[in-house]
Design a protein around this motif. Structure first.
Motif, PDB file in Angstrom:
ATOM      1  N   VAL A 193     -25.798  76.181 -57.397  1.00  0.00           N
ATOM      2  CA  VAL A 193     -25.344  77.457 -56.834  1.00  0.00           C
ATOM      3  C   VAL A 193     -26.228  77.988 -55.719  1.00  0.00           C
ATOM      4  N   ALA A 194     -27.464  77.468 -55.589  1.00  0.00           N
ATOM      5  CA  ALA A 194     -28.346  77.955 -54.527  1.00  0.00           C
ATOM      6  C   ALA A 194     -29.389  76.905 -54.198  1.00  0.00           C
ATOM      7  N   VAL A 195     -29.713  76.815 -52.915  1.00  0.00           N
ATOM      8  CA  VAL A 195     -30.748  75.901 -52.423  1.00  0.00           C
ATOM      9  C   VAL A 195     -31.467  76.612 -51.292  1.00  0.00           C
ATOM     10  N   CYS A 196     -32.796  76.478 -51.238  1.00  0.00           N
ATOM     11  CA  CYS A 196     -33.503  77.065 -50.104  1.00  0.00           C
ATOM     12  C   CYS A 196     -34.766  76.285 -49.788  1.00  0.00           C
ATOM     13  N   GLY A 197     -35.129  76.349 -48.511  1.00  0.00           N
ATOM     14  CA  GLY A 197     -36.420  75.873 -48.054  1.00  0.00           C
ATOM     15  C   GLY A 197     -37.321  77.062 -47.831  1.00  0.00           C
ATOM     16  N   SER A 198     -38.310  76.902 -46.959  1.00  0.00           N
ATOM     17  CA  SER A 198     -39.280  77.981 -46.761  1.00  0.00           C
ATOM     18  C   SER A 198     -38.715  79.153 -45.969  1.00  0.00           C
ATOM     19  N   ARG A 199     -37.698  78.914 -45.131  1.00  0.00           N
ATOM     20  CA  ARG A 199     -37.200  79.989 -44.279  1.00  0.00           C
ATOM     21  C   ARG A 199     -35.689  80.174 -44.323  1.00  0.00           C
ATOM     22  N   ALA A 200     -34.953  79.244 -44.904  1.00  0.00           N
ATOM     23  CA  ALA A 200     -33.498  79.323 -44.872  1.00  0.00           C
ATOM     24  C   ALA A 200     -32.920  78.683 -46.125  1.00  0.00           C
ATOM     25  N   GLY A 201     -31.655  78.999 -46.384  1.00  0.00           N
ATOM     26  CA  GLY A 201     -31.012  78.428 -47.549  1.00  0.00           C
ATOM     27  C   GLY A 201     -29.532  78.716 -47.557  1.00  0.00           C
ATOM     28  N   THR A 202     -28.901  78.387 -48.687  1.00  0.00           N
ATOM     29  CA  THR A 202     -27.472  78.640 -48.838  1.00  0.00           C
ATOM     30  C   THR A 202     -27.175  78.822 -50.309  1.00  0.00           C
ATOM     31  N   ALA A 203     -26.100  79.553 -50.591  1.00  0.00           N
ATOM     32  CA  ALA A 203     -25.717  79.810 -51.975  1.00  0.00           C
ATOM     33  C   ALA A 203     -24.213  79.976 -52.066  1.00  0.00           C
ATOM     34  N   ASP A 204     -23.671  79.615 -53.233  1.00  0.00           N
ATOM     35  CA  ASP A 204     -22.258  79.812 -53.530  1.00  0.00           C
ATOM     36  C   ASP A 204     -22.111  79.851 -55.049  1.00  0.00           C
ATOM     37  N   PRO A 205     -21.714  80.976 -55.617  1.00  0.00           N
ATOM     38  CA  PRO A 205     -21.611  81.085 -57.080  1.00  0.00           C
ATOM     39  C   PRO A 205     -20.607  80.124 -57.692  1.00  0.00           C
ATOM     40  N   SER A 206     -19.657  79.642 -56.898  1.00  0.00           N
ATOM     41  CA  SER A 206     -18.669  78.695 -57.423  1.00  0.00           C
ATOM     42  C   SER A 206     -19.161  77.254 -57.363  1.00  0.00           C
ATOM     43  N   GLY A 207     -20.287  77.023 -56.674  1.00  0.00           N
ATOM     44  CA  GLY A 207     -20.855  75.687 -56.620  1.00  0.00           C
ATOM     45  C   GLY A 207     -20.873  75.102 -55.222  1.00  0.00           C
TER      46      GLY A 207
END
Length: 333
Positions: free
Chosen positions: A40-54
């Motif tokens: 549902v979520a992935v991030c590095g040191s400055r940016a990322g992405t998320a989606d509660p549905s996967g």
């Protein structure tokens, strides 16, 4: 079918490998654990992405600046955090914030980077106990080589007498190249860097600190010790000379950088140093990028494990082994 949401903090080579393997193993999780696993979520040191549905694999190339940090990760309401960021054992950053926040919120944590575990590991264990979260650390203790699992599962009930390990692939490769290939230290190091075995800045490896970190985690998390880095005697291979190499060859012995845990009279000590072994001894056979651990016990004798896989996929697999342990506990399997 129950649902388990996963977040990944740290998205370098290992974090990417974790995400890829996790997504490809979803059918396994459904079949074995009756669990729908969603990233549902992935991030590095400055940016990322998320989606509660996967998230899917295609979503992992579309990061948004500013989507990072523990607040961002927890906003996705994960059940499990897999922490795979860079490691600094002198400060614990950046993993300490992610892991601590997750544990305080009752989120299970699978930790790959060593820094936070070395810097504040005992308090992290206490935070996990208070919230009821599970804290797993296989990926931080020599990657694919089974180490802490020997203590937690395979040798349960034994009294441990002595532990020693060749826990760093880079130093083992360098010593093998110097002894067998006739290379000088800096020649062997340059080759290792060209082959992607050694880091551009190899000091943590060659000065023994990487081995010391893994050893300290094993002692504290596997054997219940309360050691800090100040309690360890740490020696590396950066000062191994041509004369020493010649002496070892003439004596017919083989050098290895070894981490040792000694247990006696209720106390636990640890050290990292260069030891030599006769060619007939098992550690003498651990060559190149291979790693090994030997555990002496009171009732199961000496147990030895040897492994060579250190690349991101192997480390990711170790972390997902921990993840499956969590799924197994939660599902009652």
């Amino acid at each position: 079918m129950r649902q388990v949401k996963v977040a990944i903090a740290g998205f370098g080579g290992v974090g990417r490998a974790v995400a890829s393997l996790l997504l490809t193993r979803r059918e396994r999780y459904r079949a074995v654990y009756n669990t729908d696993v969603r990233l549902v979520a992935v991030c590095g040191s400055r940016a990322g992405t998320a989606d509660p549905s996967g998230l899917e694999q295609t979503d992992l190339s579309q990061f948004t600046d500013g989507h990072s940090g523990s607040a961002f990760i927890l906003s996705a309401k994960p059940d499990v955090l897999i922490e795979a960021g860079p490691s600094n054992f002198r400060t614990g950053a950046p993993g300490l914030d992610y892991i601590g926040a997750a544990l305080d919120a009752g989120v299970h944590a699978v930790v790959i980077s060593k820094g936070a575990l070395v810097f504040d590991g005992n308090r992290l264990r206490e935070r996990a106990r208070k919230s009821g979260a599970i804290l797993k650390v296989s990926g931080a203790t020599a990657a694919a080589l089974p180490t802490i699992d020997l203590f937690d599962y395979n040798l349960k009930g034994c009294r441990f007498l002595h532990v020693e390990g060749i826990l760093n692939a880079t130093t083992n490769y360098l010593l093998t190249a110097m002894m067998e290939g006739g290379l000088r230290f800096f020649e062997a190091l340059r080759r290792a860097q060209e082959e992607g075995i050694a880091e551009t800045d190899p000091r943590n490896d060659v000065e023994g600190w990487d081995t010391a970190c893994k050893l300290l985690i094993l002692a504290n998390f596997g054997l219940g010790a309360d050691l800090t880095m100040d309690d360890l005697s740490v020696e590396g291979i950066q000062n191994v000379s041509d004369a020493q190499i010649r002496q070892w060859r003439e004596a017919g012995v083989i050098p290895k950088l070894v981490g040792e845990i000694t247990l006696s009279a209720g106390s636990i000590g640890a050290a990292v140093r260069v030891k030599t072994f006769a060619p007939s001894e098992v550690f003498a056979q651990v060559r190149g990028k291979d790693k090994a651990i030997r555990v002496a016990t009171d009732s199961m004798g000496d147990i030895v494990a040897i492994g060579c896989a250190s690349e991101p996929k192997a480390t990711a697999s170790a972390a997902l082994k921990d993840f499956e342990h969590i799924l197994s506990i939660a599902s009652g399997n």
